[in-house]
Motif scaffolding. Structure first.
Motif, PDB file in Angstrom:
ATOM      1  N   PRO A 170      -3.210  -2.093   4.651  1.00  0.00           N
ATOM      2  CA  PRO A 170      -3.995  -0.859   4.403  1.00  0.00           C
ATOM      3  C   PRO A 170      -3.984   0.336   5.097  1.00  0.00           C
ATOM      4  CG  PRO A 170      -5.595  -2.623   4.893  1.00  0.00           C
ATOM      5  CD  PRO A 170      -4.094  -2.996   5.013  1.00  0.00           C
ATOM      6  N   PRO A 171      -3.970   1.482   4.834  1.00  0.00           N
ATOM      7  CA  PRO A 171      -4.108   2.615   5.666  1.00  0.00           C
ATOM      8  C   PRO A 171      -5.340   2.551   6.548  1.00  0.00           C
ATOM      9  CG  PRO A 171      -4.363   3.096   3.615  1.00  0.00           C
ATOM     10  CD  PRO A 171      -4.093   1.710   3.300  1.00  0.00           C
ATOM     11  N   PRO A 172      -5.165   3.092   7.791  1.00  0.00           N
ATOM     12  CA  PRO A 172      -6.450   3.330   8.682  1.00  0.00           C
ATOM     13  C   PRO A 172      -7.570   4.062   7.971  1.00  0.00           C
ATOM     14  CG  PRO A 172      -4.272   4.484   9.572  1.00  0.00           C
ATOM     15  CD  PRO A 172      -3.875   3.936   8.468  1.00  0.00           C
ATOM     16  N   ILE A 218       6.516  10.158   0.970  1.00  0.00           N
ATOM     17  CA  ILE A 218       5.904   8.827   0.484  1.00  0.00           C
ATOM     18  C   ILE A 218       5.959   7.724   1.525  1.00  0.00           C
ATOM     19  CG2 ILE A 218       5.708   7.183  -1.439  1.00  0.00           C
ATOM     20  CD1 ILE A 218       6.618   9.559  -3.328  1.00  0.00           C
ATOM     21  N   GLN A 219       4.836   7.035   2.032  1.00  0.00           N
ATOM     22  CA  GLN A 219       5.037   6.233   2.937  1.00  0.00           C
ATOM     23  C   GLN A 219       4.623   4.759   2.276  1.00  0.00           C
ATOM     24  OE1 GLN A 219       2.856   8.761   4.253  1.00  0.00           O
ATOM     25  NE2 GLN A 219       4.803   9.810   4.587  1.00  0.00           N
ATOM     26  N   ILE A 220       5.175   3.811   2.355  1.00  0.00           N
ATOM     27  CA  ILE A 220       4.801   2.339   1.887  1.00  0.00           C
ATOM     28  C   ILE A 220       4.538   1.418   3.173  1.00  0.00           C
ATOM     29  CG2 ILE A 220       5.751   0.285   0.807  1.00  0.00           C
ATOM     30  CD1 ILE A 220       7.391   2.505  -0.982  1.00  0.00           C
ATOM     31  N   TRP A 242       0.854  -1.250  -0.157  1.00  0.00           N
ATOM     32  CA  TRP A 242      -0.097   0.114  -0.004  1.00  0.00           C
ATOM     33  C   TRP A 242       0.931   1.269   0.163  1.00  0.00           C
ATOM     34  CZ3 TRP A 242      -5.439  -0.009  -0.098  1.00  0.00           C
ATOM     35  CH2 TRP A 242      -5.820  -1.442   0.336  1.00  0.00           C
ATOM     36  N   VAL A 243       0.575   2.372  -0.736  1.00  0.00           N
ATOM     37  CA  VAL A 243       1.416   3.528  -0.731  1.00  0.00           C
ATOM     38  C   VAL A 243       0.300   4.742  -0.405  1.00  0.00           C
ATOM     39  CG1 VAL A 243       1.132   3.816  -3.044  1.00  0.00           C
ATOM     40  CG2 VAL A 243       2.807   4.920  -2.137  1.00  0.00           C
ATOM     41  N   ARG A 244       1.060   5.714   0.348  1.00  0.00           N
ATOM     42  CA  ARG A 244       0.228   6.902   0.467  1.00  0.00           C
ATOM     43  C   ARG A 244       1.263   8.072   0.538  1.00  0.00           C
ATOM     44  NH1 ARG A 244      -0.972   9.552   4.795  1.00  0.00           N
ATOM     45  NH2 ARG A 244       0.223   9.081   6.615  1.00  0.00           N
ATOM     46  N   PRO A 282      -3.317   3.526  -5.007  1.00  0.00           N
ATOM     47  CA  PRO A 282      -2.790   3.093  -3.506  1.00  0.00           C
ATOM     48  C   PRO A 282      -2.457   1.750  -3.350  1.00  0.00           C
ATOM     49  CG  PRO A 282      -5.086   3.603  -3.590  1.00  0.00           C
ATOM     50  CD  PRO A 282      -4.730   3.819  -4.989  1.00  0.00           C
ATOM     51  N   ARG A 283      -2.763   1.019  -4.254  1.00  0.00           N
ATOM     52  CA  ARG A 283      -2.215  -0.573  -4.077  1.00  0.00           C
ATOM     53  C   ARG A 283      -1.407  -0.954  -5.472  1.00  0.00           C
ATOM     54  NH1 ARG A 283      -5.117  -5.609  -1.283  1.00  0.00           N
ATOM     55  NH2 ARG A 283      -2.980  -6.676  -0.830  1.00  0.00           N
TER      56      ARG A 283
END
Length: 68
Positions: free
Chosen positions: A65-67, A59-61, A2-4, A37-38
């Motif tokens: 899944p993100p909350p 960028i966070q990996i 997952w990336v955000r 995001p995925r």
């Protein structure tokens, strides 16, 4: 994977988009937008590189899944 992206940290460097424009874009102000995001397995190495290249570390990996 997952990336955000933390849009507050983004400094509009554009390196993420240069590394993988099929996952990242920039809005009208030059701030990062995550398009996917995925990411698919074939995109993941480029996403890791984009995160490494980001001068603001915006960028966070994660594998979860993100909350929310």
């Amino acid at each position: 994977m997952w990336v955000r992206a933390d849009r507050e940290r983004c400094i509009s460097g554009g390196r993420c988009m240069a590394a993988t424009s099929d996952v990242f874009d920039q809005d009208d102000d030059g701030i990062v937008v995550v398009l996917v995001p995925r990411p698919a397995p074939q995109q993941q190495e480029r996403v890791r590189r984009a995160a490494f290249l980001c001068p603001a570390q915006a960028i966070q990996i994660s594998e979860e899944p993100p909350p929310g």
